[in-house]
Design a protein around this motif. Structure first.
Motif, PDB file in Angstrom:
ATOM      1  N   ARG A 165       6.039  -2.335   5.295  1.00 12.68           N
ATOM      2  CA  ARG A 165       6.806  -2.423   4.053  1.00 12.68           C
ATOM      3  C   ARG A 165       6.026  -1.986   2.813  1.00 12.68           C
ATOM      4  NH1 ARG A 165       9.551  -2.192   7.434  1.00 12.68           N
ATOM      5  NH2 ARG A 165      11.042  -3.674   8.267  1.00 12.68           N
ATOM      6  N   LYS A 166       5.145  -0.989   2.988  1.00 16.61           N
ATOM      7  CA  LYS A 166       4.504  -0.417   1.796  1.00 16.61           C
ATOM      8  C   LYS A 166       3.902   0.954   2.077  1.00 16.61           C
ATOM      9  CE  LYS A 166      -0.046  -2.460   2.310  1.00 16.61           C
ATOM     10  NZ  LYS A 166      -1.155  -3.117   1.725  1.00 16.61           N
ATOM     11  N   MET A 186       8.774   1.568   0.041  1.00 16.47           N
ATOM     12  CA  MET A 186       8.804   0.290   0.784  1.00 16.47           C
ATOM     13  C   MET A 186       8.517   0.495   2.276  1.00 16.47           C
ATOM     14  SD  MET A 186       9.587  -1.790  -1.656  1.00 16.47           S
ATOM     15  CE  MET A 186       9.459  -3.184  -0.566  1.00 16.47           C
TER      16      MET A 186
END
Ligand SMILES: Cc1cc2nc3c(=O)[nH]c(=O)nc-3n(C[C@H](O)[C@H](O)[C@H](O)COP(=O)(O)OP(=O)(O)OC[C@H]3O[C@@H](n4cnc5c(N)ncnc54)[C@H](O)[C@@H]3O)c2cc1C
Length: 313
Positions: free
Chosen positions: A187-188, A149
């Protein structure tokens, strides 16, 4: 993909460890919702993981790794396939020698297993006087989930501390990959689906223990002040749009405190969807759609969920 049903006996024969059949995913998710997974299996080491992944591949069975379940949403009807939880050797934390050739002579390298809990790792770093992860206080994930994440807060992201990782692909092949090749973005990461993060090595900075503790306290206090700490949630539900705050948009749309069934937009922080006790995944998804529609209608911005909806990708 095949259902596990027809292979259940084979799996019981093949796998000597414990298998939880038809196990409710609400137990593995901090939102406390989600129907049963056909099977949940705890894996203790890389060799077992490889054997299991090969078996799942041969039998065309879907699978997912779940860490602390603090950023997942599982359908009420459950998951057709196997959920893998990394335990045993995947919980380790070890200091490593810094190679002489390294550009990081002023850093300390620490390797943590993919199943190790982030709060445990942050405490370890604090106790060792290692600075870098203070922002992670209060993020209730595992090392694997945090890296997938690219977890972050207060302007920091975990990806910037990752020196290298050990990954396993769906055929059981292990590779060591430098942090800068993981394609970290907001977030990745950019690794293919069904890549398992086995362990990560972090480059941390020696620091003053009292200053590190003080920074952790500051970030913890900010969370208690602004977020519904202790309520079942997945943290921030939506990604912040560029130069905007999802929470502010939801609040301006008049949705703070709005609820559908047992799912509510937190009255404390509008980007948190909380389970007030009786929420189903359907409630949460419906609330998610209402929020997206309202924000789109009023501000022309499409909010993207940060949470991973398992079984939908
Ligand atoms: C109260 C609260 C506060 C939060 N605050 C923040 C915050 O400030 N910042 C932030 O970024 N997030 C925050 N979160 C969200 C969440 O904690 C983080 O995204 C966390 O890093 C997810 O880790 P996890 O182990 O729970 O992942 P999971 O939810 O279990 O999984 C997330 C994804 O990672 C995959 N995954 C997990 N482990 C592995 C592995 N070993 N290998 C491959 N794939 C894997 C899963 O398949 C899934 O796709 C918060 C959540 C809560 C409940």
């Amino acid at each position: 993909m095949a259902s596990l049903n027809s292979h259940a006996k084979d799996l019981s024969r093949f796998w000597k460890g414990k298998i939880l059949w038809d196990s409710p995913m609400s137990k593995l998710s901090t939102l406390k919702v989600g129907g049963p997974a056909e099977a949940v299996i705890s894996v203790q080491n890389s060799e077992d993981l490889k054997r299991l992944l090969l078996w799942l591949k041969q039998n065309y069975i879907d699978w997912w790794v779940v860490g602390r379940g603090s950023n997942i949403l599982v359908p009420d009807k459950g998951i057709a396939g196997v959920i893998l939880v990394l335990e045993g050797e995947f919980n380790s934390i070890d200091k490593l020698p810094v190679p002489v050739s390294s550009t990081h002579t002023n850093k300390v390298l620490v390797r943590a297993g993919g199943g190790c809990l982030l709060p445990k790792f942050v405490s370890y770093c604090t106790s060792q006087g290692l600075s870098g992860l203070e922002f992670g206080v209060g993020i209730p994930g595992s090392i694997g989930g945090a890296i997938v994440m690219n977890a972050g807060a207060w302007g920091f992201e975990i990806g910037s501390l990752v020196e290298s990782v050990d990954l396993m692909d769906s055929t059981g092949i292990i590779s060591a990959v430098p942090g800068k090749s993981l394609g970290f973005a907001y977030r990745k990461w950019s690794m293919p689906k069904n890549t398992v993060l086995l362990a990560a090595t972090f480059a941390l900075t020696p620091g003053n223990k009292e200053n590190i503790k003080a920074a952790c306290r500051k970030y913890q206090d900010l969370r208690y002040k602004n977020q519904p700490v202790g309520e079942p949630s997945a943290g921030s539900f939506f990604k912040n749009p560029p130069a905007e705050s999802a929470g502010r948009l939801i609040e301006k749309a008049g949705l703070k405190g709005f609820s559908i069934g047992g799912a509510q937009v937190s009255p404390k922080h509008a980007n948190f969807i909380i389970n007030t006790g009786t929420a189903s995944t359907a409630d949460i998804l419906e609330l998610m759609h209402v929020i997206q529609q309202e924000v789109q209608k009023r501000f022309g911005i499409k909010l993207e969920p940060e949470v991973h909806i398992l079984g939908r990708e």
